[in-house]
Design an enzyme around this catalytic site. Structure first.
Site, short mmCIF file in Angstrom:
data_model
loop_
_atom_site.label_atom_id
_atom_site.label_comp_id
_atom_site.label_asym_id
_atom_site.label_seq_id
_atom_site.Cartn_x
_atom_site.Cartn_y
_atom_site.Cartn_z
N SER A 1 0.81 -1.21 0.00
CA SER A 1 0.00 0.00 0.00
C SER A 1 0.85 1.27 0.00
O SER A 1 0.60 2.20 -0.78
CB SER A 1 -0.95 0.00 1.19
OG SER A 1 -0.24 -0.17 2.41
N ARG B 1 6.62 -7.90 -6.45
CA ARG B 1 7.17 -9.25 -6.32
C ARG B 1 6.36 -10.26 -7.13
O ARG B 1 6.91 -11.19 -7.71
CB ARG B 1 7.19 -9.65 -4.84
CG ARG B 1 7.75 -11.03 -4.56
CD ARG B 1 7.85 -11.28 -3.06
NE ARG B 1 6.59 -11.05 -2.40
CZ ARG B 1 5.61 -11.94 -2.30
NH1 ARG B 1 5.75 -13.14 -2.86
NH2 ARG B 1 4.48 -11.65 -1.66
N ARG B 2 5.05 -10.06 -7.21
CA ARG B 2 4.19 -10.99 -7.93
C ARG B 2 3.90 -10.46 -9.33
O ARG B 2 3.39 -9.35 -9.48
CB ARG B 2 2.89 -11.21 -7.15
CG ARG B 2 3.10 -11.96 -5.83
CD ARG B 2 1.80 -12.21 -5.11
NE ARG B 2 1.17 -10.97 -4.71
CZ ARG B 2 -0.14 -10.73 -4.85
NH1 ARG B 2 -0.93 -11.62 -5.40
NH2 ARG B 2 -0.64 -9.59 -4.44
N LYS C 1 9.57 1.73 8.44
CA LYS C 1 9.52 2.22 9.81
C LYS C 1 9.68 1.05 10.75
O LYS C 1 8.70 0.47 11.24
CB LYS C 1 8.21 2.97 10.06
CG LYS C 1 8.05 4.21 9.17
CD LYS C 1 6.74 4.92 9.39
CE LYS C 1 6.63 6.16 8.50
NZ LYS C 1 5.36 6.88 8.70
N GLY D 1 6.53 10.41 8.72
CA GLY D 1 5.50 11.38 9.06
C GLY D 1 4.14 10.72 9.08
O GLY D 1 4.03 9.49 9.02
N ALA E 1 -1.42 5.47 3.95
CA ALA E 1 -1.35 5.32 2.50
C ALA E 1 -2.67 5.58 1.79
O ALA E 1 -2.71 6.24 0.75
CB ALA E 1 -0.82 3.92 2.17
N LYS F 1 6.44 4.63 17.19
CA LYS F 1 5.01 4.95 17.12
C LYS F 1 4.19 3.72 16.77
O LYS F 1 3.02 3.61 17.17
CB LYS F 1 4.79 6.10 16.13
CG LYS F 1 5.24 5.82 14.69
CD LYS F 1 4.14 5.28 13.81
CE LYS F 1 4.68 4.94 12.43
NZ LYS F 1 3.61 4.44 11.51
N SER G 1 -4.73 2.52 10.37
CA SER G 1 -3.41 2.11 10.86
C SER G 1 -3.35 0.61 11.05
O SER G 1 -4.15 0.02 11.78
CB SER G 1 -3.11 2.82 12.19
OG SER G 1 -2.05 2.19 12.87
N ASN H 1 -1.02 -1.12 12.63
CA ASN H 1 -0.60 -1.47 13.98
C ASN H 1 -1.72 -1.26 15.00
O ASN H 1 -1.93 -2.10 15.88
CB ASN H 1 0.63 -0.65 14.36
CG ASN H 1 1.86 -1.08 13.58
OD1 ASN H 1 2.54 -2.04 13.93
ND2 ASN H 1 2.15 -0.38 12.49
#
Length: 337
Positions: A13, A34-35, A108, A138, A142, A193, A256, A258
């Protein structure tokens, strides 16, 4: 400015979106997927449905499944692969790098086995001077950027000229890059973060309110700032886009990865079930132990990171997380009384 060949390696993304940013800035860009079927989709329909849905990609963006052709003779190479795969991938690409190439990290994370930041891994494996390396960080959700919603970001390099080049090729009507020379601060902010967002997600999954989540975010920023300062970063960086800005976006947004991963844990899913359920990388899960080790190496207390690591390793139940964070010894906040 004339740049003849720009390549983005990694068609997830963020990699796909950043390639679109470059194309919208007026620079033709090649995106390595990759694909082969993903490369074919991008070239034929200008979409990457798995990661960006039906959003239409710019005409100036083309894709290839041939990574060696993609890196050969490229003047700027943007690395958007999962952090823990960087060393292996870059080892393969190194013999084909053009002399003087600028290498840009979108990653990140912290390398688990070595505790190195991504720019350090790049310098070591590619055997290039740090002046050739830049880091983009920052509040970079995406899908919002892919929708061309206005956002600001940071481009950091020890060499301001390199930072300016990368900023130039990515500056467009909706994407505004600011330059910085504090690479350490930008990378530490971007890595930690994700871990704080896991903790906020867990709190959200447990139906805890905004006071609880705001407390975690605020103390998370303090935790990040302590480690960054101990590693030589500037305080201003962590109060800016790459610190506070990225932390707020990652902890507050349902986009997000995460935060979403943490929410599933807070709702009672096992780590294995969450991994199976989610199709994208949550860098905080893999980086948390490496960040904790960095803290111990630098003599910095990282209570949120330590608690998240305990949850991920099964040593702490998710319903004990918030209580543990708020049960720490009280202390004065602010300048000495």
């Amino acid at each position: 400015m004339s740049v003849d060949k720009i390549t983005v390696l990694g068609a997830g993304s963020w990699g796909t979106t950043y390639a679109a940013v470059i194309a919208d800035a007026g620079y033709p860009v090649t995106l390595w997927a990759r694909r082969p079927e993903v490369a074919e989709e991008i070239n034929s329909t200008h979409t990457n449905e798995r990661y960006l849905g039906e959003r239409v990609l710019p005409e100036g963006l083309s894709a290839t499944a041939d990574d060696i052709a993609a890196v050969t003779d490229a003047e700027v190479i943007v690395l958007a692969v999962p952090a823990q795969t960087l060393r292996e991938n870059l080892t393969r690409w190194k013999p084909h790098l053009r002399e003087g190439v600028k290498l840009v990290s979108l990653m990140k994370g912290i390398e688990v086995d070595t505790g190195k930041r991504m720019s350090e891994v790049i310098a070591e494996v590619a055997e290039v001077d740090e002046s050739q390396i830049a880091v983009v960080s920052g509040p970079n959700l995406a899908r919002e950027i892919a929708d061309r919603q206005p956002t600001a970001t940071v481009v950091a390099s020890s060499d301001i000229t390199t930072a300016e080049v990368v900023a130039e090729i990515s500056a467009n009507a909706y994407f505004r890059p600011y330059t910085n020379t504090d690479v350490v601060g930008v990378e530490i902010g971007g890595a930690i973060k994700n871990i704080i967002a896991l903790s906020v997600g867990i709190a959200d999954g447990q139906k805890l309110g905004d006071n609880s989540k705001a407390s975690i975010i605020t103390r998370g920023l303090a935790e990040t700032s302590r480690l960054a300062a101990a590693m030589g970063a500037g305080a201003h960086t962590l109060s800016g886009l790459a610190g506070l800005g990225d932390l707020v976006a990652t902890c507050a947004s349902p986009l997000s990865r995460n935060r979403t991963f943490g929410r599933h844990l807070g709702e009672g899913m096992s780590l294995e079930d969450v991994i199976a359920h989610t199709s994208q990388t949550a860098e905080g899960v893999k980086s948390a132990p490496a960040v904790l080790a960095l803290g111990r190496r630098n003599g910095v207390d990282l209570p949120i990171t330590e608690a998240v690591c305990a949850v991920l390793s099964g040593k702490l139940q998710v319903d004990e997380l918030a209580g543990l964070l708020l049960s720490r010894k009280r202390k004065h906040e602010g300048p000495p009384a």
